[in-house]
Motif scaffolding. Structure first.
Motif, PDB file in Angstrom:
ATOM      1  N   ASN A  79      61.429  11.289   8.880  1.00 33.44           N
ATOM      2  CA  ASN A  79      61.313   9.850   8.646  1.00 33.44           C
ATOM      3  C   ASN A  79      59.858   9.402   8.485  1.00 33.44           C
ATOM      4  N   ASP A  80      58.954  10.097   9.154  1.00 32.42           N
ATOM      5  CA  ASP A  80      57.540   9.708   9.085  1.00 32.42           C
ATOM      6  C   ASP A  80      56.752  10.600   8.127  1.00 32.42           C
ATOM      7  N   PHE A  81      57.433  11.159   7.127  1.00 31.17           N
ATOM      8  CA  PHE A  81      56.803  12.122   6.219  1.00 31.17           C
ATOM      9  C   PHE A  81      55.547  11.551   5.556  1.00 31.17           C
ATOM     10  N   ASP A  82      55.650  10.353   4.991  1.00 32.13           N
ATOM     11  CA  ASP A  82      54.499   9.778   4.294  1.00 32.13           C
ATOM     12  C   ASP A  82      53.348   9.491   5.252  1.00 32.13           C
ATOM     13  N   ALA A  83      53.665   8.975   6.428  1.00 27.23           N
ATOM     14  CA  ALA A  83      52.624   8.713   7.421  1.00 27.23           C
ATOM     15  C   ALA A  83      51.969  10.012   7.872  1.00 27.23           C
ATOM     16  N   TYR A  84      52.776  11.066   7.987  1.00 25.82           N
ATOM     17  CA  TYR A  84      52.269  12.387   8.372  1.00 25.82           C
ATOM     18  C   TYR A  84      51.194  12.855   7.390  1.00 25.82           C
ATOM     19  N   TRP A  85      51.487  12.761   6.081  1.00 25.69           N
ATOM     20  CA  TRP A  85      50.531  13.265   5.097  1.00 25.69           C
ATOM     21  C   TRP A  85      49.361  12.305   4.888  1.00 25.69           C
ATOM     22  N   ASP A  86      49.588  11.017   5.070  1.00 26.26           N
ATOM     23  CA  ASP A  86      48.456  10.092   5.011  1.00 26.26           C
ATOM     24  C   ASP A  86      47.476  10.375   6.146  1.00 26.26           C
ATOM     25  N   ARG A  87      48.018  10.667   7.324  1.00 32.15           N
ATOM     26  CA  ARG A  87      47.169  11.008   8.467  1.00 32.15           C
ATOM     27  C   ARG A  87      46.443  12.334   8.224  1.00 32.15           C
ATOM     28  N   ALA A  88      47.142  13.289   7.633  1.00 33.80           N
ATOM     29  CA  ALA A  88      46.536  14.592   7.351  1.00 33.80           C
ATOM     30  C   ALA A  88      45.394  14.458   6.355  1.00 33.80           C
ATOM     31  N   LEU A  89      45.599  13.670   5.305  1.00 34.08           N
ATOM     32  CA  LEU A  89      44.544  13.472   4.316  1.00 34.08           C
ATOM     33  C   LEU A  89      43.344  12.752   4.917  1.00 34.08           C
ATOM     34  N   ALA A  90      43.596  11.824   5.825  1.00 35.67           N
ATOM     35  CA  ALA A  90      42.488  11.140   6.494  1.00 35.67           C
ATOM     36  C   ALA A  90      41.681  12.132   7.333  1.00 35.67           C
ATOM     37  N   GLU A  91      42.368  13.040   8.001  1.00 36.25           N
ATOM     38  CA  GLU A  91      41.659  14.075   8.764  1.00 36.25           C
ATOM     39  C   GLU A  91      40.811  14.941   7.841  1.00 36.25           C
ATOM     40  N   MET A  92      41.386  15.326   6.719  1.00 31.60           N
ATOM     41  CA  MET A  92      40.663  16.169   5.761  1.00 31.60           C
ATOM     42  C   MET A  92      39.408  15.465   5.243  1.00 31.60           C
ATOM     43  N   LYS A  93      39.545  14.194   4.888  1.00 31.82           N
ATOM     44  CA  LYS A  93      38.426  13.464   4.304  1.00 31.82           C
ATOM     45  C   LYS A  93      37.312  13.207   5.309  1.00 31.82           C
ATOM     46  N   ALA A  94      37.624  13.312   6.587  1.00 24.29           N
ATOM     47  CA  ALA A  94      36.613  13.123   7.625  1.00 24.29           C
ATOM     48  C   ALA A  94      35.793  14.383   7.881  1.00 24.29           C
ATOM     49  N   VAL A  95      36.208  15.502   7.308  1.00 22.86           N
ATOM     50  CA  VAL A  95      35.518  16.782   7.523  1.00 22.86           C
ATOM     51  C   VAL A  95      34.313  16.890   6.595  1.00 22.86           C
ATOM     52  N   ASN A  96      33.198  17.301   7.144  1.00 16.89           N
ATOM     53  CA  ASN A  96      32.041  17.652   6.323  1.00 16.89           C
ATOM     54  C   ASN A  96      32.267  19.065   5.788  1.00 16.89           C
ATOM     55  N   PRO A  97      32.485  19.241   4.492  1.00 13.43           N
ATOM     56  CA  PRO A  97      32.870  20.569   3.989  1.00 13.43           C
ATOM     57  C   PRO A  97      31.746  21.602   4.016  1.00 13.43           C
ATOM     58  N   ARG A  98      30.505  21.145   4.099  1.00 11.78           N
ATOM     59  CA  ARG A  98      29.369  22.082   4.149  1.00 11.78           C
ATOM     60  C   ARG A  98      29.511  23.179   3.088  1.00 11.78           C
ATOM     61  N   VAL A  99      29.590  22.762   1.840  1.00 14.32           N
ATOM     62  CA  VAL A  99      29.803  23.691   0.730  1.00 14.32           C
ATOM     63  C   VAL A  99      28.613  24.640   0.587  1.00 14.32           C
ATOM     64  N   GLU A 100      28.913  25.906   0.457  1.00 14.99           N
ATOM     65  CA  GLU A 100      27.893  26.937   0.243  1.00 14.99           C
ATOM     66  C   GLU A 100      28.295  27.754  -0.972  1.00 14.99           C
ATOM     67  N   ILE A 101      27.365  27.931  -1.912  1.00 18.17           N
ATOM     68  CA  ILE A 101      27.630  28.685  -3.136  1.00 18.17           C
ATOM     69  C   ILE A 101      26.639  29.836  -3.203  1.00 18.17           C
ATOM     70  N   VAL A 102      27.167  31.062  -3.200  1.00 15.81           N
ATOM     71  CA  VAL A 102      26.348  32.268  -3.128  1.00 15.81           C
ATOM     72  C   VAL A 102      26.588  33.115  -4.377  1.00 15.81           C
ATOM     73  N   PRO A 103      25.539  33.507  -5.114  1.00 22.66           N
ATOM     74  CA  PRO A 103      25.743  34.348  -6.290  1.00 22.66           C
ATOM     75  C   PRO A 103      26.446  35.654  -5.922  1.00 22.66           C
ATOM     76  N   ASN A 104      27.413  36.033  -6.748  1.00 23.49           N
ATOM     77  CA  ASN A 104      28.124  37.296  -6.566  1.00 23.49           C
ATOM     78  C   ASN A 104      27.521  38.353  -7.486  1.00 23.49           C
ATOM     79  N   SER A 105      27.596  39.609  -7.095  1.00 24.77           N
ATOM     80  CA  SER A 105      26.991  40.684  -7.892  1.00 24.77           C
ATOM     81  C   SER A 105      27.719  40.904  -9.211  1.00 24.77           C
ATOM     82  N   PHE A 106      28.982  40.454  -9.306  1.00 22.19           N
ATOM     83  CA  PHE A 106      29.718  40.611 -10.556  1.00 22.19           C
ATOM     84  C   PHE A 106      29.300  39.502 -11.518  1.00 22.19           C
ATOM     85  N   SER A 107      29.059  39.872 -12.777  1.00 22.01           N
ATOM     86  CA  SER A 107      28.738  38.886 -13.791  1.00 22.01           C
ATOM     87  C   SER A 107      28.923  39.517 -15.162  1.00 22.01           C
ATOM     88  N   THR A 108      28.966  38.693 -16.182  1.00 22.13           N
ATOM     89  CA  THR A 108      29.008  39.161 -17.567  1.00 22.13           C
ATOM     90  C   THR A 108      27.996  38.346 -18.361  1.00 22.13           C
TER      91      THR A 108
END
Length: 318
Positions: free
Chosen positions: A22-51
């Motif tokens: 019954n609370d499916f939509d509220a469940y996912w709205d709450r989950a998305l709010a939790e996700m958006k509050a996270v600092n993702p700290r994105v890190e991009i590292v070159p890989n040895s594979f390339s063309t």
């Protein structure tokens, strides 16, 4: 045609068996709010594979519950204008795979990002403790805990968070971002498109994680045998039967499918005993955006000839 499930005409109208909380939509709205509050700290590292045409990286970000998530990231080496991107999701208990299948898209002007699901065969970690068992698979992980601790809730959020990261990459045209995957990857394709409305195209192939009650009733075994084993080991009299399937409803893609806004191309084999056709139609029939089926009447949960090519051509037209 031969059948293992409902007649095709009935599949086109099938609406699923697993209950929707019954609370499916509220469940996912709450989950998305939790996700958006996270600092993702994105890190991009070159890989040895390339063309000569493609440069490759390892991309890391922090997801919900503090897990560090890994993805393969390939992009065209020589580009001056924003271009399309595609996210790829892998099958159950696997990983993002080799670079080769990323190169086809990248050499045709796509940024490609392929995620390792947390705690499975790749480099992404699953560090959040939960009460209860894991058993023989991840579907039941968190089932004896609060619904916010269901394993696939967190994986679904990882897909949406990664999509947000990709949409923000400077080389990516945010109006041309797509997702695709087979089996578990198909389920994550649906979940990602449902939770990130900016996804333009989605190509799921015989998706997993739909209509759990129907899967359990059909009893074909395979990866869904973990549901049978869960009851055998933890609830042999099915005293918690209704509660179990209601809780699984939070991570049932048929209930998320109504949120999908992307255009959808869906591949299905009508002899599939791993992800039976009715369980797939339970989700497909709830999608309201433009959609199209590619139906393989004689095929099971296996390679579907010509489908990768059809998806590739469709994505190139985005």
């Amino acid at each position: 045609m031969p059948m293992i499930d409902l007649p095709y005409e009935e599949l086109l109208h099938y609406q699923g068996r697993n209950p929707r909380p019954n609370d499916f939509d509220a469940y996912w709205d709450r989950a998305l709010a939790e996700m958006k509050a996270v600092n993702p700290r994105v890190e991009i590292v070159p890989n040895s594979f390339s063309t000569p045409q493609v440069e490759c990286f390892d991309l890391y970000f922090t997801g919900v519950k503090s897990a560090r998530i890994h993805a393969l990231y390939a992009r065209p080496r020589h580009t001056t204008t924003p271009h399309p991107a595609i996210l790829q999701f892998h099958g159950y208990k696997g990983h993002a795979g080799d670079w080769l299948d990323k190169i086809a898209y990248a050499t045709h002007g796509f940024t490609v990002v392929a995620m390792d699901c947390r705690g499975q065969g790749g480099l992404s970690e699953d560090i959040h403790p939960v009460r209860g068992t894991t058993g023989s698979g991840h579907v039941v992980r968190g089932l004896e805990d609060h619904p916010d601790n269901l394993y696939f809730r967190n994986v679904f959020l990882d897909t949406a968070q990664l999509a947000d990261i990709v949409l923000s990459l400077p080389e990516v045209d945010p109006n041309r971002v797509a997702v695709t995957g087979w089996s578990q990857g198909g389920a994550l394709t649906v979940a990602c498109a449902a939770l990130e409305p900016r996804i333009r195209r989605a190509a799921p192939v015989y998706p997993f994680l739909s209509d759990y009650l129907r899967v359990w009733e059909m009893d074909f075994g395979g990866v869904h045998d973990e549901l049978v084993q869960y009851f055998r080991n933890h609830d042999p009299l099915h005293a918690q039967h209704e509660l179990v399937f209601e809780k699984l409803g939070y991570i049932d893609i048929q209930h998320l499918a109504e949120r999908v806004q992307a255009e959808v191309l869906w591949g299905i084999g009508l002899m599939d005993k791993v992800c039976p056709p009715s369980t797939q139609f339970a989700a497909y029939n709830r999608i309201r955006s433009p959609k199209r089926l590619l139906v393989y009447p004689d095929f099971q949960h296996e390679w579907l000839p010509g489908l990768n090519d059809a998806i590739f051509e469709w994505m190139l037209s985005m």
